[in-house]
Design an enzyme around this catalytic site. Structure first.
Site, PDB file in Angstrom:
ATOM      1  N   ARG A   1     -27.914-109.610  -3.661  1.00 34.84           N
ATOM      2  CA  ARG A   1     -28.633-109.726  -4.933  1.00 34.84           C
ATOM      3  C   ARG A   1     -29.296-111.087  -4.928  1.00 34.84           C
ATOM      4  O   ARG A   1     -28.636-112.124  -5.078  1.00 34.84           O
ATOM      5  CB  ARG A   1     -27.635-109.579  -6.084  1.00 34.84           C
ATOM      6  CG  ARG A   1     -26.903-108.238  -5.998  1.00 34.84           C
ATOM      7  CD  ARG A   1     -25.544-108.227  -6.661  1.00 34.84           C
ATOM      8  NE  ARG A   1     -24.744-107.101  -6.194  1.00 34.84           N
ATOM      9  CZ  ARG A   1     -23.463-106.924  -6.501  1.00 34.84           C
ATOM     10  NH1 ARG A   1     -22.841-107.787  -7.291  1.00 34.84           N
ATOM     11  NH2 ARG A   1     -22.799-105.897  -6.007  1.00 34.84           N
TER      12      ARG A   1
ATOM     13  N   LYS B   1     -15.304 -93.504  -7.204  1.00 38.11           N
ATOM     14  CA  LYS B   1     -16.574 -93.973  -7.771  1.00 38.11           C
ATOM     15  C   LYS B   1     -17.480 -94.495  -6.662  1.00 38.11           C
ATOM     16  O   LYS B   1     -17.060 -95.344  -5.868  1.00 38.11           O
ATOM     17  CB  LYS B   1     -16.310 -95.089  -8.776  1.00 38.11           C
ATOM     18  CG  LYS B   1     -17.563 -95.773  -9.294  1.00 38.11           C
ATOM     19  CD  LYS B   1     -17.257 -96.691 -10.469  1.00 38.11           C
ATOM     20  CE  LYS B   1     -18.481 -97.474 -10.901  1.00 38.11           C
ATOM     21  NZ  LYS B   1     -18.782 -98.624 -10.031  1.00 38.11           N
TER      22      LYS B   1
ATOM     23  N   GLN C   1     -10.186 -99.575 -12.837  1.00 33.90           N
ATOM     24  CA  GLN C   1     -10.988 -99.538 -11.611  1.00 33.90           C
ATOM     25  C   GLN C   1     -10.412-100.499 -10.593  1.00 33.90           C
ATOM     26  O   GLN C   1     -10.090-101.642 -10.913  1.00 33.90           O
ATOM     27  CB  GLN C   1     -12.435 -99.926 -11.953  1.00 33.90           C
ATOM     28  CG  GLN C   1     -13.354-100.047 -10.750  1.00 33.90           C
ATOM     29  CD  GLN C   1     -13.300-101.421 -10.110  1.00 33.90           C
ATOM     30  OE1 GLN C   1     -12.988-102.407 -10.786  1.00 33.90           O
ATOM     31  NE2 GLN C   1     -13.561-101.501  -8.818  1.00 33.90           N
TER      32      GLN C   1
ATOM     33  N   TYR D   1     -10.259-101.752  -6.133  1.00 37.93           N
ATOM     34  CA  TYR D   1     -10.692-101.715  -4.743  1.00 37.93           C
ATOM     35  C   TYR D   1      -9.437-101.650  -3.883  1.00 37.93           C
ATOM     36  O   TYR D   1      -8.323-101.887  -4.364  1.00 37.93           O
ATOM     37  CB  TYR D   1     -11.450-102.999  -4.393  1.00 37.93           C
ATOM     38  CG  TYR D   1     -12.698-103.205  -5.196  1.00 37.93           C
ATOM     39  CD1 TYR D   1     -13.890-102.580  -4.835  1.00 37.93           C
ATOM     40  CD2 TYR D   1     -12.706-104.052  -6.305  1.00 37.93           C
ATOM     41  CE1 TYR D   1     -15.050-102.778  -5.574  1.00 37.93           C
ATOM     42  CE2 TYR D   1     -13.874-104.243  -7.042  1.00 37.93           C
ATOM     43  CZ  TYR D   1     -15.033-103.610  -6.665  1.00 37.93           C
ATOM     44  OH  TYR D   1     -16.183-103.810  -7.389  1.00 37.93           O
TER      45      TYR D   1
ATOM     46  N   GLY E   1     -25.338 -95.202 -14.385  1.00 41.06           N
ATOM     47  CA  GLY E   1     -26.594 -95.749 -13.866  1.00 41.06           C
ATOM     48  C   GLY E   1     -27.818 -95.175 -14.543  1.00 41.06           C
ATOM     49  O   GLY E   1     -28.111 -93.995 -14.382  1.00 41.06           O
ATOM     50  N   GLY E   2     -28.529 -95.985 -15.296  1.00 44.88           N
ATOM     51  CA  GLY E   2     -29.821 -95.564 -15.827  1.00 44.88           C
ATOM     52  C   GLY E   2     -29.800 -94.905 -17.191  1.00 44.88           C
ATOM     53  O   GLY E   2     -30.847 -94.523 -17.711  1.00 44.88           O
TER      54      GLY E   2
ATOM     55  N   THR F   1     -13.306 -97.652  -6.365  1.00 50.85           N
ATOM     56  CA  THR F   1     -14.706 -97.901  -6.004  1.00 50.85           C
ATOM     57  C   THR F   1     -14.837 -97.940  -4.490  1.00 50.85           C
ATOM     58  O   THR F   1     -14.130 -98.701  -3.831  1.00 50.85           O
ATOM     59  CB  THR F   1     -15.178 -99.236  -6.598  1.00 50.85           C
ATOM     60  OG1 THR F   1     -15.113 -99.141  -8.021  1.00 50.85           O
ATOM     61  CG2 THR F   1     -16.609 -99.544  -6.183  1.00 50.85           C
TER      62      THR F   1
ATOM     63  N   GLY G   1     -23.114 -99.046 -18.081  1.00 47.62           N
ATOM     64  CA  GLY G   1     -22.728-100.351 -17.570  1.00 47.62           C
ATOM     65  C   GLY G   1     -23.443-101.460 -18.306  1.00 47.62           C
ATOM     66  O   GLY G   1     -22.936-102.015 -19.285  1.00 47.62           O
ATOM     67  N   ARG G   2     -24.682-101.758 -17.895  1.00 46.54           N
ATOM     68  CA  ARG G   2     -25.396-102.877 -18.500  1.00 46.54           C
ATOM     69  C   ARG G   2     -25.548-102.744 -20.021  1.00 46.54           C
ATOM     70  O   ARG G   2     -25.386-103.736 -20.731  1.00 46.54           O
ATOM     71  CB  ARG G   2     -26.770-103.039 -17.847  1.00 46.54           C
ATOM     72  CG  ARG G   2     -26.687-103.470 -16.375  1.00 46.54           C
ATOM     73  CD  ARG G   2     -28.061-103.711 -15.769  1.00 46.54           C
ATOM     74  NE  ARG G   2     -27.961-104.024 -14.347  1.00 46.54           N
ATOM     75  CZ  ARG G   2     -28.049-103.133 -13.370  1.00 46.54           C
ATOM     76  NH1 ARG G   2     -28.241-101.854 -13.648  1.00 46.54           N
ATOM     77  NH2 ARG G   2     -27.946-103.518 -12.114  1.00 46.54           N
TER      78      ARG G   2
ATOM     79  N   HIS H   1     -23.542 -98.156  -8.007  1.00 48.32           N
ATOM     80  CA  HIS H   1     -23.151 -99.507  -8.413  1.00 48.32           C
ATOM     81  C   HIS H   1     -24.308-100.178  -9.166  1.00 48.32           C
ATOM     82  O   HIS H   1     -24.566-101.378  -8.975  1.00 48.32           O
ATOM     83  CB  HIS H   1     -22.746-100.320  -7.166  1.00 48.32           C
ATOM     84  CG  HIS H   1     -21.577-101.232  -7.414  1.00 48.32           C
ATOM     85  ND1 HIS H   1     -20.323-100.993  -6.896  1.00 48.32           N
ATOM     86  CD2 HIS H   1     -21.451-102.371  -8.129  1.00 48.32           C
ATOM     87  CE1 HIS H   1     -19.495-101.965  -7.266  1.00 48.32           C
ATOM     88  NE2 HIS H   1     -20.157-102.811  -8.024  1.00 48.32           N
TER      89      HIS H   1
ATOM     90  N   SER I   1     -12.458-103.102 -15.271  1.00 48.86           N
ATOM     91  CA  SER I   1     -12.733-103.518 -13.892  1.00 48.86           C
ATOM     92  C   SER I   1     -11.633-104.438 -13.374  1.00 48.86           C
ATOM     93  O   SER I   1     -11.062-105.231 -14.127  1.00 48.86           O
ATOM     94  CB  SER I   1     -14.069-104.261 -13.870  1.00 48.86           C
ATOM     95  OG  SER I   1     -14.216-104.995 -12.683  1.00 48.86           O
TER      96      SER I   1
END
Lengths: 331, 331, 331, 331
Positions: C165, C219, C128, C130, C275-276, C156, C297-298, C243, C106
């Site tokens: 958040r 992305k 990655q 921006y 994601g997920g 991204t 990710g997480r 994201h 990132s």
């Protein structure tokens, strides 16, 4: 404790009734899925409210089998009212007459038909019965009901055997010794459902018709096919019912079954529904889907448990007010 | 504690079994979604109950592969019954014989085929097997089953590798030292699933047929495509099964898969189903959807855990009574 | 504590990370609906498992943009790895290389691109980025990534502004003083997302292409329409991503969006998804629906939080084993 | 306590308001199903976010009935603001003017129309009214609103009778003695809804038009049929509303009803919606489905309860920021 809606009476009854009585009234078959679905199914039906209609005057009186009632709610047949209130079905009869509605007295009453009649002369009453192995017993009940002025017979057809209600099995439920199923005294021993005849078929409806001049209503129909058969066999009315979810679990909710029954019947006989009525708006939904009248079972018992005939009148009055308000707000 | 329904036995077993044994029996793969779906899927299937049919006599006996059984429920193959009750599969065999039903003995039994046979001579039994890397071992098991009078072979096809059951990994599950997988003693080391051959294909069904005159039943089919292949390869029966949700998670519930399997098979072989049976009405649903018989896995183990063969008979009797009652109430 | 599945690492991280770091990694936008939907949507996808296929040999290696990886899982770009483990992105790079997979570093790393490269020379890495208001800064990052051997640029496009958040706002989240967004040091001040350019459009993809010979991957695509635009603008790959549910709440789950993206792309460029992903079977589902590779990710952060590069390797190994087992069991 | 989103204000209000006031504001009819559905229905609507659009400049100003407002959110008419904050509707008026939005003052305000006007001269305000049995009273209110510069009349049509809000019945809700429904003082007694005329029909819209030159907006429409009638009767706008779920329970959520109203109206008059707005993205959804502006009810009261006009401005500012961010992230 202020009694604002029917679930307040439920909470009261749960708190103050002996556990064995509460469990008996609350019981559903097996996992109680159908018992609970009866209520949930109403929640899945939504209104399309219309505005700016003159709702200053609303006539909520109606007729069932030609008799006028103050609003389209009656008392479904349930057994053993003395478990809820000492005066039992006598209180029920008085409350129903006071509210000018129809009370369907159960064969499994803890007061006799004669006591019920004496308690509230002139009230509109129907008599619920089964066909017993011993046909003479059934015949005797019909004769008594006729003689006492009951205005229709309600034949329950969903109980060839009693459903499996787990809590009742666990509790070893039976009537306390000082209560009796008085209608059956002498004729046969009490509380033995096995006295009911599981071989009964549609032909026995003809037999019942041969015994009586009273209109016959079939209680326990859940499919369009059976509704058509009921019409074909010459009954005067159908109560869409799953016995409060106490017989076969995982069949349809009654409000869902009502739709197909009404469609099959095409107006040829009156259709009623019981099971899951908890608010005045539920009554309105049932009527919008084709029922002529609804009958309440457990809420009547909660009312009795709260304050006997007064409590039952409270329940009925709340339902009446809610029904009237729903009609006004839905336009 | 009164044992009224199968979940009472579940609660008992959870309370009294050693955690490691309970966890092993209860385990599902990954998130246990499929294990739980097996049960939930039954609840999504509703009856359309019919009334006024003569239900005074009901014959619930049936035949599977030509053998008569007292009602359409059998014992699915599960391993390690001594974890539930000291006499293990011997008790299972006795209970099955007493109830006059079919017991599918697992390769992974803690009693040998010989002990099982001796425990309940004359009972209807099938033998469940895998195809091992060491084909001679499989062959030897077939010979023994034949010699002992087992009447069919049940080939499990959904276990090329063992599913990931998190609790078993956490517990480091293995058999206690005093228990053995007796069927495999000598032939190979115990509890190593890696002895199973992951390269097995439909051709190996032909190989198995070449070894035996017994009918062959394929267990673990979940799609119409595989069911058609099974018929094409000449098997005599199919058990729709996801191994109790212990193998691939997030596949179909067995009662849902049954529908497409029955459709694909078009009556050419018998179709059975296991997984998620918890009430007599579940049996009725499976039969209504085309199963010839159902098999119970975990509930049999709960019965054993409760009181050995007596406990298992209690479980079966409850299921039988509930099944009969459901039939009557559904008309 | 035994680490059996990815949620074990999640529980560990939740327990041992400082609250502010855990909250930052866990955060979703607004009500976190999309963050949670990413996971729930996988559960709604069911396998149709096939049996009796030879699964003794399974090759799970694959290629992305021509580079071989050991299995179709990579590390998604997430910021601030030092919040999870002191060595931060250096550990991530080492674990990815050890597992022979792709790591997308990132822009918002707490180690510089140079440190990441030095930590694990020869590993497959993408960068990655921006598009910043200050285009020279973006250009400088591209040059550095090229020089250091990063093999693709991941642009991204779903962060014109930072999502809301709530927990980060409540916590007043900012990096601890001893951590820096090293890639941006000197170029601009740290942690100000407003340095990103919200006026960026598809034309800026052409600008980025003009700067570099590296393949460009977009992305943050969630619709077929945008996927078609991406292909039209000449990108080499698309990562379907929301994201992690941290930007616009109540958009689609990525696995659901994948289907329409794959359809729109018609094989013209590679499609990935993040994601997920929580189980090996999720990877299999994504591949079955058309993804070439998935990115986590997480779960990578949880692995780092557990034991740095070793912990991350544990996470990847579990995912690899589960993926292989799912493939075998699904046939 | 940091106030990050509207539910923070809700939690604050629940904690610090007197129970009787909180209950009154929170109340829904019967089982509160519709009140809660208003919110849940928004969650069922998903975005399809588009990327790489220039979102550096976003104009969120709009016009309602020709008056410019700073963003498409206004204050719905709710009663008794002094229950939330001592200055009551005067604070509401000041906050609305400060934020440059429209405030619909309720007939059931605890400040008079005159006080409201004086508190925030020049603010954009509409006046909500009912048709009273005593038409002269309605006429007098119209005159006063006109004279004070209110720019539209909002006729509420879903309250021929007050819905049954159980907690209010239980609490015996009534205004504390030091608060008054000042708009009605002198004209009639306070807090008697029965003063409203349940016989009102569409013809009374003509009567109202004959009294005033102000545009008339109908509030409480939930069906396409009634929306078409409203257009036919010459109104200038429609607020799709179910009175916050306080009137008929189990009707549609307003965001669901909006779709059919917009379709029926076909752009002939402006359509607004209230009920269930809790996030900026909800505003965006309502606009995407055809609303020109949304109105918030309870969230405005929570803002007042937090800090009077400042608190309400906080609420509006959060909604404005979230709305702008959602627009950017949705492309």
């Amino acid at each position: 404790m202020s009694m604002v809606c029917l679930s307040d009476f439920e909470a009261y009854a749960k708190k103050y009734l002996p556990k064995i009585a509460w469990d008996y009234f609350a019981a559903g078959a097996d996992d109680c899925t159908t018992r609970d679905e009866n209520i949930l199914a109403y929640k899945r039906i939504h209104f399309r409210p219309r505005m700016l209609r003159d709702v200053s005057m609303m006539d909520i009186r109606t007729k069932i089998l030609g008799s006028e009632i103050s609003f389209p709610v009656g008392i479904a047949p349930t057994g053993f009212h003395q478990l809820a209130w000492p005066d039992g079905e006598k209180s029920t009869a008085r409350a129903a007459r006071a509210m000018d509605i129809c009370y369907i007295a159960s064969t499994y009453s803890t007061c006799s038909l004669e006591e019920i009649s004496m308690a509230a002369p002139g009230g509109l009453r129907w008599f619920q019965l089964y066909i017993h192995r011993n046909r003479a017993a059934s015949q005797q009940l019909v004769r008594r009901a006729e003689a006492l002025g009951f205005q229709a017979l309600v034949l329950t057809v969903d109980l060839p055997y009693t459903g499996k209600r787990r809590d009742d099995v666990r509790n070893g439920f039976r009537l306390p010794p000082h209560m009796k199923v008085k209608n059956l005294e002498g004729a046969f021993e009490v509380c033995k459902m096995s006295l009911l005849d599981p071989s009964v078929t549609w032909n026995d409806v003809y037999w019942l018709q041969s015994l009586t001049r009273l209109p016959i209503i079939i209680k326990g129909i859940l499919t369009g096919e059976d509704a058509a058969l009921a019409v074909k066999h010459g009954v005067q009315g159908i109560i869409v019912s799953n016995h409060g979810g106490r017989q076969l679990d995982e069949g349809p909710a009654t409000i869902d079954a009502l739709v197909e029954v009404v469609e099959a019947v095409r107006g040829r006989v009156e259709v009623y529904v019981d099971g899951g009525i908890r608010k005045g708006s539920d009554v309105l939904k049932a009527l919008a889907l084709g029922a002529k009248c609804v009958f309440i079972g457990r809420p009547a018992l909660w009312g009795l448990a709260y304050k006997g005939e007064e409590g039952l009148q409270d329940v009925l009055r709340i339902l009446q007010d809610e029904f009237r308000l729903s009609m006004a707000l839905a336009g």
